[in-house]
Design a protein around this motif. Structure first.
Motif, PDB file in Angstrom:
ATOM      1  N   TRP A  75       0.833  -1.209   0.000  1.00  0.00           N
ATOM      2  CA  TRP A  75       0.000   0.000   0.000  1.00  0.00           C
ATOM      3  C   TRP A  75       0.866   1.256   0.000  1.00  0.00           C
ATOM      4  O   TRP A  75       0.517   2.270  -0.609  1.00  0.00           O
ATOM      5  CB  TRP A  75      -0.923  -0.012   1.220  1.00  0.00           C
ATOM      6  N   ASN A  76       2.024   1.167   0.665  1.00  0.00           N
ATOM      7  CA  ASN A  76       2.954   2.301   0.711  1.00  0.00           C
ATOM      8  C   ASN A  76       3.883   2.333  -0.488  1.00  0.00           C
ATOM      9  O   ASN A  76       4.823   3.141  -0.538  1.00  0.00           O
ATOM     10  CB  ASN A  76       3.776   2.258   2.004  1.00  0.00           C
ATOM     11  N   GLY A  77       3.631   1.465  -1.475  1.00  0.00           N
ATOM     12  CA  GLY A  77       4.413   1.461  -2.705  1.00  0.00           C
ATOM     13  C   GLY A  77       5.735   0.726  -2.617  1.00  0.00           C
ATOM     14  O   GLY A  77       6.557   0.817  -3.528  1.00  0.00           O
ATOM     15  N   ASN A  78       5.962  -0.024  -1.526  1.00  0.00           N
ATOM     16  CA  ASN A  78       7.230  -0.727  -1.330  1.00  0.00           C
ATOM     17  C   ASN A  78       7.078  -2.177  -1.778  1.00  0.00           C
ATOM     18  O   ASN A  78       6.903  -3.092  -0.964  1.00  0.00           O
ATOM     19  CB  ASN A  78       7.633  -0.656   0.149  1.00  0.00           C
ATOM     20  N   ALA A  79       7.149  -2.396  -3.084  1.00  0.00           N
ATOM     21  CA  ALA A  79       6.928  -3.731  -3.650  1.00  0.00           C
ATOM     22  C   ALA A  79       8.010  -4.714  -3.223  1.00  0.00           C
ATOM     23  O   ALA A  79       7.729  -5.890  -2.956  1.00  0.00           O
ATOM     24  CB  ALA A  79       6.861  -3.646  -5.169  1.00  0.00           C
ATOM     25  N   ASP A  80       9.282  -4.267  -3.137  1.00  0.00           N
ATOM     26  CA  ASP A  80      10.378  -5.168  -2.776  1.00  0.00           C
ATOM     27  C   ASP A  80      10.173  -5.770  -1.395  1.00  0.00           C
ATOM     28  O   ASP A  80      10.350  -6.984  -1.197  1.00  0.00           O
ATOM     29  CB  ASP A  80      11.713  -4.411  -2.820  1.00  0.00           C
ATOM     30  N   LEU A  81       9.808  -4.941  -0.424  1.00  0.00           N
ATOM     31  CA  LEU A  81       9.615  -5.440   0.939  1.00  0.00           C
ATOM     32  C   LEU A  81       8.412  -6.374   1.003  1.00  0.00           C
ATOM     33  O   LEU A  81       8.450  -7.420   1.661  1.00  0.00           O
ATOM     34  CB  LEU A  81       9.432  -4.271   1.912  1.00  0.00           C
ATOM     35  N   ALA A  82       7.330  -6.007   0.303  1.00  0.00           N
ATOM     36  CA  ALA A  82       6.118  -6.835   0.319  1.00  0.00           C
ATOM     37  C   ALA A  82       6.400  -8.221  -0.245  1.00  0.00           C
ATOM     38  O   ALA A  82       6.015  -9.244   0.351  1.00  0.00           O
ATOM     39  CB  ALA A  82       5.010  -6.155  -0.474  1.00  0.00           C
ATOM     40  N   LEU A  83       7.075  -8.284  -1.382  1.00  0.00           N
ATOM     41  CA  LEU A  83       7.317  -9.564  -2.046  1.00  0.00           C
ATOM     42  C   LEU A  83       8.399 -10.384  -1.348  1.00  0.00           C
ATOM     43  O   LEU A  83       8.260 -11.603  -1.185  1.00  0.00           O
ATOM     44  CB  LEU A  83       7.712  -9.315  -3.506  1.00  0.00           C
ATOM     45  N   SER A  84       9.479  -9.730  -0.938  1.00  0.00           N
ATOM     46  CA  SER A  84      10.566 -10.473  -0.283  1.00  0.00           C
ATOM     47  C   SER A  84      10.117 -11.023   1.058  1.00  0.00           C
ATOM     48  O   SER A  84      10.536 -12.119   1.466  1.00  0.00           O
ATOM     49  CB  SER A  84      11.796  -9.579  -0.113  1.00  0.00           C
ATOM     50  N   ASN A  85       9.255 -10.293   1.775  1.00  0.00           N
ATOM     51  CA  ASN A  85       8.731 -10.801   3.043  1.00  0.00           C
ATOM     52  C   ASN A  85       7.853 -12.032   2.812  1.00  0.00           C
ATOM     53  O   ASN A  85       7.968 -13.034   3.518  1.00  0.00           O
ATOM     54  CB  ASN A  85       7.925  -9.713   3.748  1.00  0.00           C
ATOM     55  N   ALA A  86       6.988 -11.956   1.800  1.00  0.00           N
ATOM     56  CA  ALA A  86       6.078 -13.073   1.525  1.00  0.00           C
ATOM     57  C   ALA A  86       6.839 -14.318   1.065  1.00  0.00           C
ATOM     58  O   ALA A  86       6.671 -15.405   1.622  1.00  0.00           O
ATOM     59  CB  ALA A  86       5.056 -12.658   0.474  1.00  0.00           C
ATOM     60  N   LEU A  87       7.679 -14.156   0.059  1.00  0.00           N
ATOM     61  CA  LEU A  87       8.364 -15.313  -0.517  1.00  0.00           C
ATOM     62  C   LEU A  87       9.526 -15.775   0.363  1.00  0.00           C
ATOM     63  O   LEU A  87       9.803 -16.976   0.454  1.00  0.00           O
ATOM     64  CB  LEU A  87       8.852 -14.967  -1.925  1.00  0.00           C
ATOM     65  N   GLY A  88      10.191 -14.834   1.029  1.00  0.00           N
ATOM     66  CA  GLY A  88      11.253 -15.218   1.957  1.00  0.00           C
ATOM     67  C   GLY A  88      10.703 -15.975   3.145  1.00  0.00           C
ATOM     68  O   GLY A  88      11.357 -16.872   3.691  1.00  0.00           O
ATOM     69  N   GLY A  89       9.477 -15.626   3.554  1.00  0.00           N
ATOM     70  CA  GLY A  89       8.842 -16.330   4.665  1.00  0.00           C
ATOM     71  C   GLY A  89       8.576 -17.784   4.341  1.00  0.00           C
ATOM     72  O   GLY A  89       8.736 -18.666   5.195  1.00  0.00           O
ATOM     73  N   ILE A  90       8.179 -18.069   3.106  1.00  0.00           N
ATOM     74  CA  ILE A  90       7.923 -19.453   2.705  1.00  0.00           C
ATOM     75  C   ILE A  90       9.216 -20.261   2.743  1.00  0.00           C
ATOM     76  O   ILE A  90       9.248 -21.411   3.195  1.00  0.00           O
ATOM     77  CB  ILE A  90       7.292 -19.501   1.302  1.00  0.00           C
ATOM     78  N   ALA A  91      10.306 -19.657   2.276  1.00  0.00           N
ATOM     79  CA  ALA A  91      11.593 -20.351   2.270  1.00  0.00           C
ATOM     80  C   ALA A  91      12.062 -20.667   3.685  1.00  0.00           C
ATOM     81  O   ALA A  91      12.473 -21.794   3.981  1.00  0.00           O
ATOM     82  CB  ALA A  91      12.646 -19.498   1.546  1.00  0.00           C
ATOM     83  N   VAL A  92      11.996 -19.680   4.573  1.00  0.00           N
ATOM     84  CA  VAL A  92      12.502 -19.898   5.932  1.00  0.00           C
ATOM     85  C   VAL A  92      11.606 -20.862   6.700  1.00  0.00           C
ATOM     86  O   VAL A  92      12.077 -21.660   7.526  1.00  0.00           O
ATOM     87  CB  VAL A  92      12.659 -18.555   6.680  1.00  0.00           C
ATOM     88  N   GLN A  93      10.297 -20.848   6.432  1.00  0.00           N
ATOM     89  CA  GLN A  93       9.407 -21.784   7.108  1.00  0.00           C
ATOM     90  C   GLN A  93       9.648 -23.219   6.650  1.00  0.00           C
ATOM     91  O   GLN A  93       9.527 -24.155   7.449  1.00  0.00           O
ATOM     92  CB  GLN A  93       7.950 -21.374   6.879  1.00  0.00           C
ATOM     93  N   THR A  94       9.994 -23.401   5.393  1.00  0.00           N
ATOM     94  CA  THR A  94      10.353 -24.736   4.925  1.00  0.00           C
ATOM     95  C   THR A  94      11.627 -25.206   5.614  1.00  0.00           C
ATOM     96  O   THR A  94      11.755 -26.379   6.001  1.00  0.00           O
ATOM     97  CB  THR A  94      10.548 -24.734   3.395  1.00  0.00           C
ATOM     98  N   PHE A  95      12.562 -24.289   5.807  1.00  0.00           N
ATOM     99  CA  PHE A  95      13.783 -24.602   6.558  1.00  0.00           C
ATOM    100  C   PHE A  95      13.447 -24.949   8.007  1.00  0.00           C
ATOM    101  O   PHE A  95      14.056 -25.851   8.599  1.00  0.00           O
ATOM    102  CB  PHE A  95      14.746 -23.418   6.488  1.00  0.00           C
ATOM    103  N   PHE A  96      12.466 -24.254   8.588  1.00  0.00           N
ATOM    104  CA  PHE A  96      12.064 -24.540   9.967  1.00  0.00           C
ATOM    105  C   PHE A  96      11.532 -25.969  10.114  1.00  0.00           C
ATOM    106  O   PHE A  96      11.648 -26.576  11.181  1.00  0.00           O
ATOM    107  CB  PHE A  96      10.989 -23.551  10.428  1.00  0.00           C
ATOM    108  N   LEU A  97      10.946 -26.492   9.043  1.00  0.00           N
ATOM    109  CA  LEU A  97      10.466 -27.875   9.095  1.00  0.00           C
ATOM    110  C   LEU A  97      11.645 -28.837   9.237  1.00  0.00           C
ATOM    111  O   LEU A  97      11.532 -29.869   9.920  1.00  0.00           O
ATOM    112  CB  LEU A  97       9.664 -28.198   7.832  1.00  0.00           C
TER     113      LEU A  97
END
Length: 349
Positions: A75-97
């Motif tokens: 919403w604040n126009g920060n596409a990099d933070l929005a996308l890296s948080n979403a996709l980076g979260g999936i990667a780290v959660q898979t590592f948490f498994l």
């Protein structure tokens, strides 16, 4: 200097930004941990099963902080933070498994928690990630500033969760039962708190997680601005890990409780839900299609996440009892892939 000055994130120093970030991360970790027990009991009371509860209730709720952060950043126009948080979260959660697999010493977690619903969820995750990866290659067309793939992601997710639910109640496939296989067996309902209390506690923690995620976004932006780190690095290494902390804590807690299906279902279900961060971010993003704003770094993490998810699915199908270091070979590969991605990212900073 009034309170309004201090409440404005634009006036925060690096120390203030780090303090707010740390406090929110702590709140998310505590609230996310407490909600595990509630979700486990709700799964038994409602009869939806641990895998479906992990996908819909635990996965969505523990991911709430991250989803609010991504939407706020978009919403604040920060596409990099929005996308890296979403996709980076999936990667780290898979590592948490893989970390949870290290905690469970009786057998490999992929072997003990193999189930049709969990494999269905992982296949759904790969499908959703593939749609996101393909979208930047499609025409940059939007309707009311929303790309047509965004509603498709929601539809695919809902349909996939329906299949997960059916796989629990009427499975067409079942894993071979061994001494290490842990089935989804409900606890004694008579020993649980009343349904009203469980639902009330669930929604209170739901609100707490959402508010903490909302405050994470401005603090992360302050940290990025003051340290000179890119929003991709901040998103993948700071916000993604902090908002994913509940998944780590809840998965380890679920493993210790013996709720192995909930532990695996919570991670994979949370990952599938996290793909909707991107869809929700596209709705909030007012500068066109957020998919076409993906940088090469974000595309790399998207491809790496797809690879890690495929390795996990192979582990659930292969069901190795013991691997190197008494963990699954797939868990070892997932760990190496994630650590390799982190090393490559920092080597380019």
């Amino acid at each position: 200097m009034g309170n309004g000055y201090l409440l404005n994130p634009e006036n925060w120093t690096l120390l203030q930004g780090v303090a707010v970030f740390g406090l929110c991360a702590l709140v998310i970790a505590i609230a996310g941990t407490r909600i595990t027990r509630i979700v486990d009991q709700l799964a038994d009371r409602t009869g939806i099963g641990e895998a479906a509860a992990g996908a819909v209730l635990l996965g969505a709720t523990t991911s709430l902080g991250g989803s609010v952060l991504s939407v706020t950043a978009a919403w604040n126009g920060n596409a990099d933070l929005a996308l890296s948080n979403a996709l980076g979260g999936i990667a780290v959660q898979t590592f948490f498994l893989a970390v949870a697999d290290m905690v469970y010493r009786r057998a490999n977690l992929e072997h003990a928690a193999a189930s049709a619903p969990n494999m269905m969820q992982n296949a759904l995750l790969i499908m959703l990630l593939s749609l996101i990866l393909m979208t930047p290659l499609l025409p940059n067309v939007t309707i009311w500033n929303i790309h047509p793939v965004t509603p498709l992601l929601f539809l695919v997710y809902v349909y996939g969760i329906t299949l997960v639910h059916r796989a629990h109640h009427a499975p067409m496939w079942a894993p071979t039962q061994t001494r290490e296989t842990r089935e989804d067996k409900p606890d004694d309902i008579s020993q649980m708190p009343p349904m009203v209390r469980l639902v009330s506690e669930f929604f209170v923690l739901f609100v707490v997680l959402g508010f903490a995620g909302y405050l994470l976004e401005p603090s992360a932006s302050v940290i990025a601005a003051e340290t000179g780190l890119t929003h991709t690095v901040v998103g993948v290494m700071l916000t993604a890990i902090s908002t994913s902390t509940p998944e780590l804590v809840t998965s380890v807690a679920a493993v210790r409780r013996g709720a192995l299906t909930l532990a695996v279902g919570g991670i994979i279900g949370g990952n599938a839900f996290d793909t909707l961060f991107t869809a929700a971010s596209d709705i909030a993003y007012r500068n066109g299609s957020i998919y076409h704003s993906m940088t090469d770094d974000i595309l790399f993490w998207l491809c790496l996440t797809l690879l890690m998810s495929a390795v996990l699915l192979m582990g659930l199908i292969r069901r190795e009892r013991q691997g190197p270091g008494r963990i699954g070979l797939e868990s070892l590969l997932i760990t190496l892939l994630y650590m390799g991605g982190v090393w490559l990212m920092f080597s380019q900073v």
